[in-house]
Design an enzyme around this catalytic site. Structure first.
Site, PDB file in Angstrom:
ATOM      1  N   ASP A 104      -7.682  15.623  -7.530  1.00 30.73           N
ATOM      2  CA  ASP A 104      -8.320  14.483  -6.875  1.00 30.73           C
ATOM      3  C   ASP A 104      -7.206  13.606  -6.306  1.00 30.73           C
ATOM      4  O   ASP A 104      -6.639  12.799  -7.022  1.00 30.73           O
ATOM      5  CB  ASP A 104      -9.171  13.717  -7.890  1.00 30.73           C
ATOM      6  CG  ASP A 104      -9.856  12.491  -7.313  1.00 30.73           C
ATOM      7  OD1 ASP A 104      -9.837  12.324  -6.083  1.00 30.73           O
ATOM      8  OD2 ASP A 104     -10.386  11.692  -8.104  1.00 30.73           O
TER       9      ASP A 104
ATOM     10  N   ASP B 158      -3.174   9.349  -2.674  1.00 26.42           N
ATOM     11  CA  ASP B 158      -2.864   8.873  -4.025  1.00 26.42           C
ATOM     12  C   ASP B 158      -3.654   9.617  -5.092  1.00 26.42           C
ATOM     13  O   ASP B 158      -4.674  10.245  -4.816  1.00 26.42           O
ATOM     14  CB  ASP B 158      -3.121   7.367  -4.141  1.00 26.42           C
ATOM     15  CG  ASP B 158      -4.585   6.994  -3.960  1.00 26.42           C
ATOM     16  OD1 ASP B 158      -5.247   7.584  -3.083  1.00 26.42           O
ATOM     17  OD2 ASP B 158      -5.068   6.110  -4.691  1.00 26.42           O
TER      18      ASP B 158
ATOM     19  N   GLU C   5      -6.785   5.164  -2.285  1.00 27.65           N
ATOM     20  CA  GLU C   5      -8.239   5.338  -2.462  1.00 27.65           C
ATOM     21  C   GLU C   5      -8.661   5.063  -3.892  1.00 27.65           C
ATOM     22  O   GLU C   5      -9.722   4.489  -4.144  1.00 27.65           O
ATOM     23  CB  GLU C   5      -8.637   6.768  -2.055  1.00 27.65           C
ATOM     24  CG  GLU C   5     -10.137   7.024  -2.030  1.00 27.65           C
ATOM     25  CD  GLU C   5     -10.723   7.525  -3.345  1.00 27.65           C
ATOM     26  OE1 GLU C   5     -11.956   7.651  -3.435  1.00 27.65           O
ATOM     27  OE2 GLU C   5      -9.951   7.785  -4.301  1.00 27.65           O
TER      28      GLU C   5
END
Length: 412
Positions: free
Chosen positions: A144, A83, A178
Site C-alpha cells: 500500500d 508514501d 496519501e
C-alpha cells in the site's frame, strides 16, 4: 522479461526505499524519501518511453502515454501514492518471495517468532499456488501503495511495447502523503488534464470501490499538574489519566476491531505522554454524512464536559475534516465504474464492489473535479508486519488497466 518477472523486479526494488509520510511534518512532501522515490520514477517513466514527465516542487510526479488512435477518446488517468503508512516501521524493508505458495503458515521471522498463519488470516490458503511477497516480520511491506504504483509502471511499459492495443491519451500520477490524508492537497487537476481517473490502491482480487468514508482527524492534548506522588493529594492532575478518561466516554463497540461494512468508528491511533502532558490522536470515520457530523459533535461534547470538570486548559482539541464520501461525485459519471466492471468480467475476474473502509486520493480528487474510483492491487493486511501481496493478482491488476484503456478507445 514477462509481466510477472517485471512486477517482482520493480516491486521488490521500490519497497526498499523508505517513503513513510510524517503527520508532524509541515513540508511537502513530508519526508525526503518520497522525493528520492519520485526522482527515480521520473527517470524510469522516461526510460519506458512516456512523455511530458514532470515532478513539481511538491513531489507530484506526472507523465503521459500518448494516444495511438485517431478516435476522440476521453483522457483517462491512473494514480498511485508514493508514501507508505505510519502505523509500523517502513525502514529497511526486506521483501521475501515465496514462489508456488503452499497455503500453509509462513514463519516470517524465526528469531522474533513472527508467523503468518491461516488461523489469524483465513484468506491465506486462497493464495495457494501463487507467488506471494511478504515482510521479514520486522517492518511493513509497503504494498500500500507500491503494488499499485508498480502495476501502473508495468501496464504503461506493456502498452508501449504492444502498439496493436489501441488506446487514447493516458495520464499517470504518483502523489505524496496519501496515508496522512494530504495526497491531493497540492494536486493540479487542470495540469493533469484527465476527464476521470482510477486509483490503483485497493486490496484483494476484484476490488472495485467508489464509496469511501467521510473522514476527520482529532488531535487531543491533555495537560496535567505533576507533583511528588508522596504529597500529591488534591494537587496532582495526571494527564495520561485524563486521556484514559476521554477514551472511556467513547462507545467501546464503535472501534475498528468491532466494525465492518458500512459501520463507522472512532480509532485511537496513538497515545503518548506522562503526568504533565499526554497527546492522543484519533481518526473519525463514517459513510453517512449526518452520522459523521454526529461523531464529531460527540468528541467536541466530551471535550467540553472535561473542560468544565477539570478546567479549560485540561483538554485542547484540534479537529479537521480530511475527505468525504466520493459516491456523490461518481454517480453522475457512472460509466467509468461500468467500464472497469466490464473489464474485470472480460478477464474472468469477479468484481467485488464494496465501500472503501479507508481513504484513497480519489476521495478528495472526486471533490476537486476528477471522479476517481479505486481498483484492487493484490495486497492483504496493510500497514503491518503481516502485510503481503500476491504477484499473480498484481498481474491481473495490470491486465485490468490495459483492458480499461482498450475499452475506452473501443467505445469512443
Amino acid at each position: 522479461m514477462n509481466l510477472k518477472q517485471e512486477l517482482i523486479e520493480r516491486f521488490t526494488r521500490y519497497v526498499k526505499i523508505d517513503t513513510q509520510s510524517n503527520e508532524d511534518s509541515h513540508t511537502v512532501p513530508t519526508t525526503p524519501g518520497q522525493i528520492e522515490f519520485g526522482k527515480l520514477l521520473v527517470e524510469e517513466l522516461k526510460e519506458i518511453g512516456l512523455t511530458e514527465v514532470t515532478m513539481d516542487d511538491n513531489g507530484y510526479v506526472m507523465a503521459t502515454l500518448p494516444a495511438n488512435t485517431d478516435k476522440d477518446v476521453p483522457v483517462i488517468g491512473f494514480l498511485a501514492h508514493l508514501d507508505t503508512a505510519t502505523d509500523f516501521t517502513g525502514k529497511n524493508v526486506k521483501p521475501q518471495i515465496h514462489e508456488n505458495f503452499d497455503g500453509n503458515a509462513i514463519t516470517l521471522n524465526e528469531e522474533l517468532n513472527v508467523v503468518l498463519t491461516p488461523e489469524q488470516f483465513p484468506e491465506l490458503p486462497s493464495y495457494k499456488g501463487h507467488t506471494i511477497i511478504t515482510t521479514d516480520g520486522t517492518t511493513l511491506l509497503g504494498a500500500d501503495d507500491k503494488a499499485g504504483l508498480t502495476e501502473i509502471m508495468v501496464a504503461m511499459n506493456y502498452l508501449i511495447h504492444n502498439p496493436q492495443i489501441k488506446h487514447g491519451k493516458i495520464r499517470v500520477a504518483f502523489t505524496p502523503d496519501e496515508e496522512i490524508g494530504r495526497g491531493p492537497a497540492h494536486f493540479d487537476v487542470e495540469a493533469f488534464g484527465a476527464s476521470f481517473a482510477y486509483t490503483m490502491d485497493g486490496g484483494p482480487l476484484g476490488g472495485l470501490e467508489y464509496e469511501s468514508f467521510n473522514a476527520a482527524g482529532a488531535k487531543l492534548t491533555f495537560n496535567g499538574t505533576n507533583t511528588h506522588p508522596g504529597t500529591a493529594k488534591n494537587k496532582m492532575r495526571n494527564a495520561t489519566k485524563l486521556a484514559m478518561e476521554f477514551n472511556s466516554y467513547l462507545p467501546v463497540e464503535e472501534a475498528p476491531e468491532y466494525t465492518e461494512g458500512y459501520e463507522g468508528f472512532y480509532h485511537l491511533l496513538s497515545l503518548n505522554g506522562d503526568v504533565e502532558q499526554s497527546k492522543a490522536y484519533y481518526i473519525i470515520r463514517d459513510f453517512d454524512r449526518e452520522n459523521f457530523e454526529v461523531r464529531k459533535h460527540n468528541v467536541e461534547n466530551i471535550v467540553k464536559q472535561m473542560q468544565e470538570k477539570y478546567g479549560q486548559d485540561a483538554v485542547v482539541l484540534e479537529m479537521n475534516d480530511q475527505y468525504y464520501n466520493m459516491l456523490e461525485k461518481i454517480e453522475p459519471v457512472r460509466e467509468i465504474v461500468d467500464i472497469a466492471y466490464e473489464a474485470m468480467k472480460s478477464l474472468n475476474i469477479e468484481p467485488n464492489i464494496h465501500p472503501i473502509r479507508g481513504g484513497t486520493d480519489g476521495s478528495q480528487l472526486s471533490y476537486m473535479g476528477l471522479p476517481t474510483p479505486n481498483i484492487f492491487t493484490g495486497g492483504e493486511n496493510y500497514h503491518g508486519k503481516f502485510e503481503y501481496v500476491s504477484v499473480d493478482v498484481m498481474e491481473k491488476a495490470v491486465q485490468v488497466i490495459i483492458e480499461i484503456a482498450r475499452r475506452f478507445e473501443e467505445q469512443a
